[in-house]
Design a protein around this motif. Sequence first.
Motif, PDB file in Angstrom:
ATOM      1  N   GLY A  91      31.768  60.295  38.673  1.00  0.00           N
ATOM      2  CA  GLY A  91      32.536  59.960  39.870  1.00  0.00           C
ATOM      3  C   GLY A  91      33.052  61.258  40.462  1.00  0.00           C
ATOM      4  O   GLY A  91      33.566  62.100  39.721  1.00  0.00           O
ATOM      5  N   PHE A 145      25.817  68.219  35.825  1.00  0.00           N
ATOM      6  CA  PHE A 145      26.965  68.271  36.729  1.00  0.00           C
ATOM      7  C   PHE A 145      26.523  68.740  38.118  1.00  0.00           C
ATOM      8  O   PHE A 145      26.910  68.149  39.141  1.00  0.00           O
ATOM      9  CB  PHE A 145      28.029  69.215  36.161  1.00  0.00           C
ATOM     10  N   ASP A 169      29.933  57.848  43.552  1.00  0.00           N
ATOM     11  CA  ASP A 169      29.534  57.929  42.155  1.00  0.00           C
ATOM     12  C   ASP A 169      28.036  58.151  42.060  1.00  0.00           C
ATOM     13  O   ASP A 169      27.277  57.925  42.985  1.00  0.00           O
ATOM     14  CB  ASP A 169      30.037  56.764  41.302  1.00  0.00           C
ATOM     15  N   ARG A 229      26.708  59.526  34.048  1.00  0.00           N
ATOM     16  CA  ARG A 229      27.383  58.812  35.117  1.00  0.00           C
ATOM     17  C   ARG A 229      28.528  59.682  35.579  1.00  0.00           C
ATOM     18  O   ARG A 229      29.246  60.241  34.742  1.00  0.00           O
ATOM     19  CB  ARG A 229      27.954  57.517  34.555  1.00  0.00           C
ATOM     20  N   ASN A 248      37.395  66.847  42.499  1.00  0.00           N
ATOM     21  CA  ASN A 248      37.456  66.254  41.160  1.00  0.00           C
ATOM     22  C   ASN A 248      36.100  65.717  40.782  1.00  0.00           C
ATOM     23  O   ASN A 248      35.367  65.197  41.616  1.00  0.00           O
ATOM     24  CB  ASN A 248      38.480  65.099  41.141  1.00  0.00           C
ATOM     25  N   CYS A 249      35.761  65.862  39.507  1.00  0.00           N
ATOM     26  CA  CYS A 249      34.568  65.210  38.975  1.00  0.00           C
ATOM     27  C   CYS A 249      34.860  64.725  37.574  1.00  0.00           C
ATOM     28  O   CYS A 249      35.382  65.463  36.745  1.00  0.00           O
ATOM     29  CB  CYS A 249      33.383  66.174  38.929  1.00  0.00           C
ATOM     30  N   SER A 250      34.561  63.464  37.330  1.00  0.00           N
ATOM     31  CA  SER A 250      34.629  62.936  35.972  1.00  0.00           C
ATOM     32  C   SER A 250      33.228  62.495  35.592  1.00  0.00           C
ATOM     33  O   SER A 250      32.630  61.665  36.270  1.00  0.00           O
ATOM     34  CB  SER A 250      35.601  61.770  35.905  1.00  0.00           C
ATOM     35  N   ILE A 251      32.694  63.069  34.529  1.00  0.00           N
ATOM     36  CA  ILE A 251      31.302  62.796  34.166  1.00  0.00           C
ATOM     37  C   ILE A 251      31.202  62.367  32.708  1.00  0.00           C
ATOM     38  O   ILE A 251      31.871  62.924  31.837  1.00  0.00           O
ATOM     39  CB  ILE A 251      30.410  64.027  34.474  1.00  0.00           C
ATOM     40  N   ASP A 252      30.431  61.308  32.466  1.00  0.00           N
ATOM     41  CA  ASP A 252      30.143  60.833  31.111  1.00  0.00           C
ATOM     42  C   ASP A 252      28.691  61.153  30.774  1.00  0.00           C
ATOM     43  O   ASP A 252      27.789  60.783  31.528  1.00  0.00           O
ATOM     44  CB  ASP A 252      30.327  59.307  31.023  1.00  0.00           C
ATOM     45  N   PHE A 253      28.508  61.817  29.649  1.00  0.00           N
ATOM     46  CA  PHE A 253      27.154  62.090  29.168  1.00  0.00           C
ATOM     47  C   PHE A 253      26.826  61.026  28.132  1.00  0.00           C
ATOM     48  O   PHE A 253      27.495  60.920  27.109  1.00  0.00           O
ATOM     49  CB  PHE A 253      27.081  63.490  28.567  1.00  0.00           C
ATOM     50  N   THR A 275      35.139  63.317  43.833  1.00  0.00           N
ATOM     51  CA  THR A 275      35.940  63.288  45.049  1.00  0.00           C
ATOM     52  C   THR A 275      35.730  64.590  45.814  1.00  0.00           C
ATOM     53  O   THR A 275      35.711  65.665  45.224  1.00  0.00           O
ATOM     54  CB  THR A 275      37.437  63.133  44.717  1.00  0.00           C
TER      55      THR A 275
END
Lengths: 140, 140, 140, 140
Positions: free
Chosen positions: C131, C58, C115, C129, C83-88, C133
């Motif tokens: 994204g 992160f 991103d 990955r 904001n952060c959206s993270i996929d492991f 803001t």
Amino acid sequence: MVPVMDKAALEAFLAREFPQVRDDFVIEEVAPMAVRVRMVVAERHLRPGGTVSGPSMFALADVGIYLAILAMIGPKALAVTTNCSIDFMRKPAFGRDLICEARLLKLGRVLAVGDALIFSDGMEGAVARAGLTYSIPPTG
Amino acid sequence: MVPVMDKAALEAFLAREFPQVRDDFVIEEVAPMAVRVRMVVAERHLRPGGTVSGPSMFALADVGIYLAILAMIGPKALAVTTNCSIDFMRKPAFGRDLICEARLLKLGRVLAVGDALIFSDGMEGAVARAGLTYSIPPTG
Amino acid sequence: MVPVMDKAALEAFLAREFPQVRDDFVIEEVAPMAVRVRMVVAERHLRPGGTVSGPSMFALADVGIYLAILAMIGPKALAVTTNCSIDFMRKPAFGRDLICEARLLKLGRVLAVGDALIFSDGMEGAVARAGLTYSIPPTG
Amino acid sequence: MVPVMDKAALEAFLAREFPQVRDDFVIEEVAPMAVRVRMVVAERHLRPGGTVSGPSMFALADVGIYLAILAMIGPKALAVTTNCSIDFMRKPAFGRDLICEARLLKLGRVLAVGDALIFSDGMEGAVARAGLTYSIPPTG
């Protein structure tokens, strides 16, 4: 803070500004920083097999937070969704309405953040959970 | 890995399984781990003022990743969206179709992860960006 | 648009403003709306078993997008992650550095969206990955 | 469902498996599908100016949901974070601990979904909100 728009005012706003979806949503309760909205599930919201579609659940979470913001700041400002993160957790019950419990966690001058739990009417666990951010344009 | 379903196979699948949205989407290209899908924007996708609605853009990202998965694993498995995080970045151009560039970043046995960029046809910067996770049920 | 800060300027900024993490990150490349940053993986970033921890990944995505914004708007503004959206997606390779490819998708007056793909040095598929803001405070 | 691990059992697990962070976290309460965890804020968690860093808040949300899962399913399974979406809403108060209220919304066989609200000790509104998904590996 108390809401500046009540159920009737929000419904009138929805009917006037979003006539194409007004029959989809019933505002059930308005509280400080929170609203409860029912989605009257119809054929057009369904996937084959009778499950409510993901986009329909997204639309419900989006309208729930939007109305919670409007209830607090009034109908003049035009809030715009900038981010939504949604988890689909359970299959909605066949042919049942959806209920959205939306609440605001932050109502700033520029950004508002809320989260929404979506339930299948009569079912216990939430079918979806969403966090949304709205950008609030400057008034003036 | 090469796709096991081509454009014609994906279109036939969409028409058969999702007849209610088949006119919304045109598959433009299928590549390894990627598809490009056009959303034929119509009245029902619009908000007042002529902007494509958030739920419509969500639906496009969702179908884009879904088709990219099916192209790789075939029509037998029933993948289910478990998470979507979407950023709305620009207002789509009035009356223009949307183009979704979807790619898979992971195609595991149980989970698939992809991201999607959505463009307004003819406009340069992306109007939205989404990351999606699908759960892939065991075949049996 | 071309960057207004180059590699040396960004590194000097990082060393001055974030001395506690300056040894963690090496800026490898700066391009219009994009940077590549290496995370020099050390003991403190690891979980038992030698995997890089989620918070460390992160942090890398966060610093990558932050530097990509600064490169474009200069060191004066204080951008804040909203904001952060993270996929492991995959387990990083044991004992290898991480590489973050960060790009900006939108650089507005008030919000920036980017991103990031994170790779384990020498491994093919991305391990994560994200994204993100950022809110950009008004200057002046 | 009642938790199968209590406060003492979770603390012993944390100390044994994650010795490098055991001093960061204090488990304050364990309830069905929920835990409250305190982050003892120290120099290493801060950004210049004394604000707790984003990665530290991410770590707290992550550990909160992780412990809520373990409390319900026991220490044998190794749950892995697959997705986190986090909103940073307010600046934490200077030098105060953070409190994480974590709850599980779904605890399935393969996936668990939870959300977390993070508060700055003594401050009213949440400083951050996160939704997390964990993959639960098959036992056996």
